[in-house]
Design a protein around this motif. Structure first.
Motif, short mmCIF file in Angstrom:
data_model
loop_
_atom_site.label_atom_id
_atom_site.label_comp_id
_atom_site.label_asym_id
_atom_site.label_seq_id
_atom_site.Cartn_x
_atom_site.Cartn_y
_atom_site.Cartn_z
N MET A 249 18.86 -18.94 -34.25
CA MET A 249 18.57 -18.02 -35.36
C MET A 249 19.59 -16.90 -35.36
O MET A 249 19.91 -16.35 -34.32
CB MET A 249 17.15 -17.43 -35.22
N ARG A 250 20.12 -16.58 -36.51
CA ARG A 250 21.11 -15.54 -36.63
C ARG A 250 20.51 -14.18 -36.34
O ARG A 250 19.45 -13.82 -36.81
CB ARG A 250 21.72 -15.53 -38.04
N GLY A 251 21.26 -13.34 -35.57
CA GLY A 251 20.78 -12.01 -35.24
C GLY A 251 20.59 -11.15 -36.47
O GLY A 251 19.66 -10.36 -36.55
N SER A 252 21.48 -11.24 -37.47
CA SER A 252 21.37 -10.39 -38.63
C SER A 252 20.15 -10.73 -39.47
O SER A 252 19.73 -9.96 -40.31
CB SER A 252 22.64 -10.52 -39.50
N GLU A 253 19.55 -11.90 -39.25
CA GLU A 253 18.37 -12.28 -40.01
C GLU A 253 17.09 -11.93 -39.27
O GLU A 253 16.06 -11.69 -39.87
CB GLU A 253 18.40 -13.80 -40.28
N SER A 254 17.15 -11.88 -37.94
CA SER A 254 15.93 -11.72 -37.16
C SER A 254 15.83 -10.42 -36.41
O SER A 254 14.76 -10.05 -35.95
CB SER A 254 15.85 -12.86 -36.13
N GLY A 255 16.97 -9.70 -36.25
CA GLY A 255 16.97 -8.51 -35.43
C GLY A 255 17.13 -8.81 -33.96
O GLY A 255 17.19 -7.92 -33.13
N ALA A 256 17.21 -10.10 -33.59
CA ALA A 256 17.39 -10.51 -32.20
C ALA A 256 18.65 -11.35 -32.10
O ALA A 256 19.05 -12.02 -33.04
CB ALA A 256 16.18 -11.32 -31.73
N GLY B 239 20.81 -14.45 -31.03
CA GLY B 239 20.53 -15.85 -30.82
C GLY B 239 21.77 -16.68 -31.07
O GLY B 239 22.84 -16.15 -31.37
N GLU B 240 21.65 -17.99 -30.94
CA GLU B 240 22.77 -18.88 -31.16
C GLU B 240 23.33 -18.67 -32.56
O GLU B 240 22.58 -18.64 -33.54
CB GLU B 240 22.34 -20.33 -30.98
N GLY B 241 24.63 -18.49 -32.65
CA GLY B 241 25.27 -18.27 -33.94
C GLY B 241 25.50 -16.82 -34.27
O GLY B 241 26.22 -16.52 -35.23
N SER B 242 24.90 -15.89 -33.51
CA SER B 242 25.20 -14.49 -33.73
C SER B 242 26.68 -14.24 -33.50
O SER B 242 27.34 -14.97 -32.74
CB SER B 242 24.38 -13.61 -32.78
N ILE B 243 27.22 -13.22 -34.14
CA ILE B 243 28.65 -12.95 -34.08
C ILE B 243 28.89 -11.69 -33.27
O ILE B 243 28.33 -10.63 -33.58
CB ILE B 243 29.24 -12.79 -35.49
N ALA B 244 29.73 -11.81 -32.23
CA ALA B 244 30.06 -10.67 -31.38
C ALA B 244 31.57 -10.41 -31.43
O ALA B 244 32.36 -11.34 -31.27
CB ALA B 244 29.62 -10.92 -29.94
N TRP B 245 31.94 -9.16 -31.63
CA TRP B 245 33.35 -8.75 -31.63
C TRP B 245 33.62 -8.01 -30.33
O TRP B 245 32.94 -7.01 -30.03
CB TRP B 245 33.62 -7.88 -32.85
N VAL B 246 34.59 -8.48 -29.56
CA VAL B 246 34.95 -7.87 -28.29
C VAL B 246 36.38 -7.36 -28.39
O VAL B 246 37.31 -8.14 -28.63
CB VAL B 246 34.84 -8.86 -27.12
N THR B 247 36.58 -6.06 -28.22
CA THR B 247 37.94 -5.50 -28.24
C THR B 247 38.54 -5.55 -26.84
O THR B 247 37.83 -5.59 -25.85
CB THR B 247 37.94 -4.06 -28.77
N GLY B 248 39.85 -5.57 -26.79
CA GLY B 248 40.51 -5.70 -25.49
C GLY B 248 40.12 -6.97 -24.79
O GLY B 248 39.91 -7.00 -23.58
N ALA B 249 40.05 -8.07 -25.55
CA ALA B 249 39.48 -9.32 -25.04
C ALA B 249 40.50 -10.26 -24.41
O ALA B 249 40.16 -11.37 -24.05
CB ALA B 249 38.76 -10.05 -26.17
N GLY B 250 41.74 -9.82 -24.26
CA GLY B 250 42.76 -10.71 -23.74
C GLY B 250 42.74 -10.89 -22.24
O GLY B 250 43.32 -11.84 -21.72
#
Length: 243
Positions: A1-8, A10-21
C-alpha cells in the motif's frame, strides 16, 4: 500500500535520499530498497549514484538516480518534478548530504565556513521545502534529518560543522512543531563516529566505528514505526563512545 494513500510506509512508497552515493546515504538507500520502497538517489557526483542505483536494481529493487546539488533550488525542484512524472509523490525525505573539514577557528576560511553551512544546513532546508508542500497537501510524509552528534555537543576543529549541525537540530525541532498536527513525521538521527570514506584510510579508529549499515537500520526502523508514533530523535554512538 502506498504511503501517500494510507499515512503508513509500505511497499511502493517513495523515499528520496540525499548524499546517496556512499557512506550512510548509500546504506540507507539500499536498506530501504530491500524493504520494498522505491528509492530516489541524489548527489552531486552522478557516477556514484548511478552505480548505487544499478546495484539496487540489479538486486531486484527499484532505484532512480538523479544528480542534484542540495544548495541549488532549481535542481531540487527539477528532481521532485522528475520523480513525480516517473513514479509519483515523494513520501519520505532523508536529508543526509553533508561535508566537513577539521579546521581550527583561526584557520577556517570564509569559503570553508560557507560551504559547510550551505550543504549541511541550508541544503536540508531547501530539500525539505521541495517536498513539504506536497506532504502538507496529502496530510502525510516523513522527513528524516541525519544530524550527527556534533549537533548535540562541540568538537574542537569542527566549528563550522558544529554550527551547521546545531542549526539543523533547531530547524528540525521547529519543523516538527509546525507540521506534526498535519500528519507529517519529523525525525532527527544523531550518529556518532561511523566508518565512512570521509575518514582517512589510515585512521586506526575506524575499526571501532559504527558501520553505515548499522545506522541505516535505525533510519529504516524510524520509517516503519507505527503510524501513530512520532520517532522524534535517536542518538547513536559506537560502543566505546566518542572516538
Amino acid at each position: 500500500m502506498r504511503g501517500s494513500e494510507s499515512g503508513a510506509v509500505g511497499e511502493g512508497s517513495i523515499a528520496w535520499v540525499t548524499g546517496a552515493g556512499r557512506g550512510i546515504g548509500r546504506a540507507v538507500a539500499e536498506a530501504l530498497a530491500q524493504r520494498g520502497l522505491r528509492v530516489v538517489l541524489s548527489a552531486r557526483t552522478a557516477a556514484q549514484i548511478e552505480a548505487v542505483a544499478a546495484a539496487i536494481n540489479g538486486a531486484g529493487g527499484k532505484a532512480l538516480s538523479i544528480a542534484a546539488d542540495v544548495t541549488k533550488p532549481d535542481e531540487l525542484t527539477a528532481l521532485v518534478a522528475q520523480v513525480r512524472e516517473v513514479w509519483g509523490e515523494i513520501d519520505i525525505l532523508v536529508n543526509n548530504a553533508g561535508v566537513w573539514r577539521f579546521t581550527e577557528v583561526a584557520k577556517t576560511s570564509l569559503e570553508e565556513w560557507q560551504e559547510q553551512i550551505a550543504v549541511n544546513l541550508t541544503g536540508a532546508f531547501l530539500c525539505t521545502k521541495a517536498v513539504l508542500e506536497g506532504m502538507l497537501r496529502r496530510g502525510s510524509g516523513h522527513i528524516i534529518n541525519i544530524i550527527s552528534v556534533a549537533g548535540k555537543r562541540p568538537y574542537a576543529r569542527c566549528a563550522a560543522y558544529c554550527a551547521a549541525k546545531y542549526g539543523l537540530l533547531g530547524f528540525t525541532e521547529v519543523l516538527r512543531m509546525e507540521v506534526r498536527k498535519q500528519g507529517i513525521r519529523v525525525t532527527a538521527v544523531f550518529p556518532g563516529a561511523t566508518d565512512t570514506p570521509g575518514w582517512g584510510a589510515e585512521d586506526e579508529r575506524r575499526a571501532l566505528m559504527m558501520r553505515p549499515q548499522s545506522v541505516a537500520q535505525v533510519v529504516v526502523a524510524a520509517c516503519f514505526a507505527p503510524p501513530d508514533v512520532m520517532p522524534e530523535e535517536t542518538v547513536l554512538r559506537p560502543v566505546p563512545g566518542d572516538l
